[in-house]
Scaffold this active site. Structure first.
Site, mmCIF file in Angstrom:
data_model
loop_
_atom_site.group_PDB
_atom_site.id
_atom_site.type_symbol
_atom_site.label_atom_id
_atom_site.label_comp_id
_atom_site.label_asym_id
_atom_site.label_seq_id
_atom_site.Cartn_x
_atom_site.Cartn_y
_atom_site.Cartn_z
ATOM 1 N N ASP A 155 31.136 51.680 -18.482
ATOM 2 C CA ASP A 155 32.033 50.524 -18.574
ATOM 3 C C ASP A 155 31.558 49.354 -17.726
ATOM 4 O O ASP A 155 30.636 49.484 -16.926
ATOM 5 C CB ASP A 155 33.461 50.944 -18.174
ATOM 6 N N ASN A 187 45.398 57.749 -12.305
ATOM 7 C CA ASN A 187 46.235 57.967 -13.490
ATOM 8 C C ASN A 187 45.481 58.745 -14.571
ATOM 9 O O ASN A 187 45.850 58.690 -15.736
ATOM 10 C CB ASN A 187 46.733 56.619 -14.037
ATOM 11 N N HIS A 234 42.559 58.162 -15.775
ATOM 12 C CA HIS A 234 41.691 57.420 -16.708
ATOM 13 C C HIS A 234 40.242 57.862 -16.524
ATOM 14 O O HIS A 234 39.839 58.278 -15.435
ATOM 15 C CB HIS A 234 41.861 55.903 -16.581
ATOM 16 N N GLU A 239 42.551 53.825 -20.197
ATOM 17 C CA GLU A 239 43.832 53.946 -19.510
ATOM 18 C C GLU A 239 44.802 54.820 -20.306
ATOM 19 O O GLU A 239 44.640 54.968 -21.526
ATOM 20 C CB GLU A 239 44.453 52.549 -19.359
HETATM 21 C C1 GLP Z 1 37.046 52.871 -11.969
HETATM 22 C C2 GLP Z 1 35.946 53.266 -12.954
HETATM 23 C C3 GLP Z 1 36.028 54.745 -13.301
HETATM 24 C C4 GLP Z 1 36.175 55.561 -12.039
HETATM 25 C C5 GLP Z 1 37.430 55.189 -11.333
HETATM 26 C C6 GLP Z 1 37.703 56.008 -10.086
HETATM 27 O O1 GLP Z 1 38.232 52.521 -12.561
HETATM 28 N N1 GLP Z 1 35.998 52.515 -14.147
HETATM 29 O O2 GLP Z 1 34.867 55.111 -14.023
HETATM 30 O O3 GLP Z 1 36.174 56.929 -12.359
HETATM 31 O O4 GLP Z 1 37.328 53.825 -10.971
HETATM 32 O O5 GLP Z 1 37.050 55.465 -8.995
HETATM 33 P P1 GLP Z 1 36.864 56.160 -7.612
HETATM 34 O O6 GLP Z 1 35.749 57.149 -7.790
HETATM 35 O O7 GLP Z 1 36.480 55.042 -6.693
HETATM 36 O O8 GLP Z 1 38.141 56.800 -7.230
#
Ligand code: GLP
Length: 249
Positions: free
Chosen positions: A67, A136, A138, A143
């Site tokens: 992404d 959440n 995702h 989402e």
């Molecule tokens: C972002 C990314 C996700 C990632 C998520 C969790 O939203 N788009 O790919 O898994 O954050 O991030 P973190 O690893 O910092 O908790």
């Protein structure tokens, strides 16, 4: 779903990096699906060390990122292009032309989405997809919603995700409202999937992912239906799981 629980974040990162190394050892031109967020940073550090110690050669490896924020220039230090350069690509011998990250600045964003899936398809699909998970549940930027998106698309970020990611920006107002993300369908087509989660704040999302109903309200729950998923957790993220369901490594 195979679940491994590690003593701490360092061990989790080591384990994840070892699996990527094995993949590349078995197939030098592996197609890696890569993720951003804070969770995979330790794994990327270990991969850089492995490269420096001549344990991995990335020269034939192809990468696709999950992404990117929309309308955030790639030289902005919060763009995922910037993140990947700073955490991995600048320090290994992957070829620039083999790196793919959705272009959130594309003028024709619909075309960009179609072409992104098409590039993955043409190369023969992703061999191993690394995933983090949002609070959440995702994955990528898919989402919680009412249907599983099949293809790469533009998503409106939920307020809770913008707030969670605001810690990396100067203020909440600076967090983009939209992102381009591989859809659940694009992710699901990967031959193997490796989901990483660390910390207490991920425990509920992991519980729902492993035991909950398969529903787009819990995007990661779809992984229950995939044939080759490995989930690597630290003790805190695994806190709500029944110990009979995982191996401690
Ligand atoms: C972002 C990314 C996700 C990632 C998520 C969790 O939203 N788009 O790919 O898994 O954050 O991030 P973190 O690893 O910092 O908790």
């Amino acid at each position: 779903m195979k679940i491994l629980v590690c003593e701490n974040y360092d061990k989790l990162s080591e384990k994840a990096a070892q699996l990527i190394m094995s993949q590349i050892t078995l197939k030098s031109n592996s197609v890696l699906g890569l993720a951003t967020g804070s969770t995979p940073i330790g794994m990327y550090k270990k991969l850089v060390e492995m490269y420096e110690n001549k344990m991995i050669d990335f020269s034939d490896v192809i990468t696709f990122n999950l992404d990117e924020y929309q309308n955030l220039p790639i030289d902005n230090d919060q763009s995922y292009h910037y993140f990947m350069d700073e955490n991995l690509f600048n320090y290994i011998n992957v070829k620039r032309e083999n790196i793919h990250i959705p272009n959130g600045m594309a003028k024709d964003i619909k075309k960009e989405c179609i072409e992104y899936d098409e590039s993955i398809r043409k190369i023969g699909g992703i061999d191993i997809q690394v995933l983090g998970i949002g609070n959440n549940a995702h994955i990528g930027f898919n989402e919680p919603t009412v249907n599983f998106e099949k293809k790469t698309y533009v998503v409106e970020l939920q307020e809770s995700t913008r707030i969670a990611n605001a810690r990396f920006f100067n203020s909440l107002d600076d967090v983009p409202k939209n992102a381009i993300t591989m859809g659940i369908g694009s992710i699901f087509k990967s031959k193997k999937i490796m989901l990483l989660a660390a910390g207490e704040n991920k425990a509920k999302a992991i519980y729902d992912t492993v035991y909950g109903k398969v529903t787009p309200e819990v995007p990661a729950s779809i992984l229950q239906l995939h044939d080759d998923v490995i989930v690597i957790l630290d003790k805190e993220a695994a806190r709500l799981l029944n110990p009979v369901d995982y191996s401690v490594v």
